[in-house]
Scaffold this active site. Structure first.
Site, short mmCIF file in Angstrom:
data_model
loop_
_atom_site.label_atom_id
_atom_site.label_comp_id
_atom_site.label_asym_id
_atom_site.label_seq_id
_atom_site.Cartn_x
_atom_site.Cartn_y
_atom_site.Cartn_z
N THR A 126 42.14 28.79 40.41
CA THR A 126 43.56 28.48 41.76
C THR A 126 42.83 27.92 42.54
O THR A 126 43.97 27.11 43.53
CB THR A 126 44.02 29.41 42.98
OG1 THR A 126 42.78 30.31 43.58
CG2 THR A 126 44.57 31.34 41.83
N GLY B 260 37.83 25.51 38.16
CA GLY B 260 38.52 26.01 37.69
C GLY B 260 40.19 25.43 37.07
O GLY B 260 41.30 25.20 35.95
N TYR C 79 22.30 34.96 41.55
CA TYR C 79 23.51 33.42 41.26
C TYR C 79 22.54 33.61 39.69
O TYR C 79 23.37 33.65 38.87
CB TYR C 79 23.89 33.18 42.19
CG TYR C 79 24.57 31.61 41.50
CD1 TYR C 79 26.04 32.05 41.34
CD2 TYR C 79 24.12 30.52 41.23
CE1 TYR C 79 26.89 30.96 40.76
CE2 TYR C 79 24.68 29.31 40.39
CZ TYR C 79 26.62 29.64 40.48
OH TYR C 79 27.49 28.92 40.26
N1 LIG Z 1 30.93 23.94 42.19
C1 LIG Z 1 29.67 24.19 42.07
O1 LIG Z 1 29.12 23.32 42.78
C2 LIG Z 1 29.31 24.31 41.25
C3 LIG Z 1 28.11 24.18 39.95
C4 LIG Z 1 27.67 24.86 38.92
C5 LIG Z 1 28.12 26.16 38.64
N2 LIG Z 1 29.65 26.09 39.40
C6 LIG Z 1 30.54 27.60 38.50
O2 LIG Z 1 32.13 27.08 38.49
C7 LIG Z 1 32.93 28.35 38.31
C8 LIG Z 1 33.44 27.79 39.30
O3 LIG Z 1 32.96 27.55 40.43
P1 LIG Z 1 34.04 26.48 42.26
O4 LIG Z 1 32.80 25.93 42.87
O5 LIG Z 1 35.20 26.39 41.42
O6 LIG Z 1 34.76 27.60 42.76
P2 LIG Z 1 35.22 28.14 44.13
O7 LIG Z 1 35.88 27.46 44.99
O8 LIG Z 1 34.61 29.46 44.66
O9 LIG Z 1 36.46 29.08 43.79
C9 LIG Z 1 36.62 30.23 42.97
C10 LIG Z 1 38.13 30.71 42.28
O10 LIG Z 1 38.10 31.76 41.80
C11 LIG Z 1 39.32 32.57 42.09
N3 LIG Z 1 38.62 34.16 42.00
C12 LIG Z 1 37.70 34.56 42.75
N4 LIG Z 1 37.19 36.31 42.53
C13 LIG Z 1 38.26 35.99 41.72
C14 LIG Z 1 38.34 37.43 41.25
N5 LIG Z 1 37.74 39.39 41.27
N6 LIG Z 1 39.44 37.50 40.04
C15 LIG Z 1 39.74 36.12 39.86
N7 LIG Z 1 39.81 35.13 40.24
C16 LIG Z 1 39.05 35.35 41.35
C17 LIG Z 1 39.74 32.29 43.20
O11 LIG Z 1 40.79 33.20 43.25
P3 LIG Z 1 41.61 33.37 44.57
O12 LIG Z 1 41.06 33.03 45.60
O13 LIG Z 1 42.79 32.95 44.76
O14 LIG Z 1 41.58 34.55 44.43
C18 LIG Z 1 39.09 30.64 42.88
O15 LIG Z 1 40.07 30.38 42.56
C19 LIG Z 1 31.67 29.28 38.33
O16 LIG Z 1 31.59 29.91 37.87
C20 LIG Z 1 30.53 28.93 39.41
O17 LIG Z 1 29.43 29.11 39.86
C21 LIG Z 1 30.17 25.99 39.98
#
Ligand SMILES: NC(=O)c1ccc[n+]([C@@H]2O[C@H](COP(=O)([O-])OP(=O)(O)OC[C@H]3O[C@@H](n4cnc5c(N)ncnc54)[C@H](OP(=O)(O)O)[C@@H]3O)[C@@H](O)[C@H]2O)c1
Length: 205
Positions: A16, A20, A154
């Site tokens: 969302t 993703g 993490y």
């Molecule tokens: N951003 C970074 O700097 C970074 C760096 C390295 C790796 N990553 C990895 O990349 C991935 C995405 O990171 P992001 O920063 O884009 O995340 P984010 O902005 O926190 O987004 C999290 C997403 O997960 C959904 N979500 C949370 N809990 C859920 C559940 N139990 N079931 C289904 N959906 C769920 C949320 O949707 P709702 O709130 O609508 O449920 C939201 O769409 C993660 O695995 C993170 O560890 C991120």
């Protein structure tokens, strides 16, 4: 590079917002039918409305379910019985003093960041291998290999994803299904913004 995914169905967990959502748009623009996932129906619907503007004409399927548990995975299976491209993007992150991470928190990181992805892999890999084509992608992190002192829980979960993807890749070898992890680096998302605001208010090692 022109990638044509027409006729394929993709599921991107946690789509969302953030990484993703960007992956969902890219897959939709390449012609795939894409399951957009989050925990809340209204948020999933709002997200689909905004993603539809970025990928006009795409088929975006609402998949509102908490995929961190059995029930959520069963709901996903009902809504999308066949998936050709599974992107295990869902991951939670936060900082904590390593000596104060409770057993419950360790378990939660394992459940949400690792087991949810394993469960969906178990669900969709057999169909992909039967059909002779599939893609499974895990979103790991640089924290899988450069473990931050304030994010050991993490880092552990992301290192585990590297092991999981490597193992399933061997299991799927020769079937037409590929299984990989991407080591994502720092990316500006709404989730990271919340994380940074939380960090500046805390006294961490
Ligand atoms: N951003 C970074 O700097 C970074 C760096 C390295 C790796 N990553 C990895 O990349 C991935 C995405 O990171 P992001 O920063 O884009 O995340 P984010 O902005 O926190 O987004 C999290 C997403 O997960 C959904 N979500 C949370 N809990 C859920 C559940 N139990 N079931 C289904 N959906 C769920 C949320 O949707 P709702 O709130 O609508 O449920 C939201 O769409 C993660 O695995 C993170 O560890 C991120």
């Amino acid at each position: 590079m022109q990638i044509d995914l027409s006729g394929r169905t993709a599921l991107v967990t946690g789509s969302t917002q953030g990484i993703g959502a960007a992956v969902a748009v890219a897959l939709a623009r390449a012609g795939a039918r894409v399951g957009v996932n989050g925990r809340d129906e209204r948020r999933v619907a709002e997200s689909i409305a905004s993603l539809a503007v970025q990928a006009p004409g795409a088929e975006l399927v609402p998949v509102a379910a908490d995929v961190s548990g059995d029930e959520g995975a069963a709901r996903v299976a009902e809504l999308l019985p066949q998936v050709d491209i599974l992107v295990n993007n869902l991951g939670v992150f936060g900082a904590a003093d390593p000596l104060e991470i409770t057993d419950a928190e360790w378990r939660r990181y394992f459940e949400v960041n690792v087991l949810a992805a394993v469960r969906l892999t178990r669900l969709y890999l057999p169909g992909m291998t039967e059909r002779g084509w599939g893609r499974i992608q895990y979103v790991a992190s640089d924290s899988a290999v450069a473990i931050p002192a304030e994010m050991i829980h993490y880092g552990m979960s992301k290192t585990a994803l590297l092991a999981v993807s490597r193992g399933f890749a061997k299991k799927a070898a020769g079937t037409g299904v590929t299984v990989n992890s991407v080591i994502a680096g720092p990316t500006h998302t709404a989730g990271v913004e919340d994380f940074v605001y939380e960090l500046v208010d805390r006294d961490l090692p």
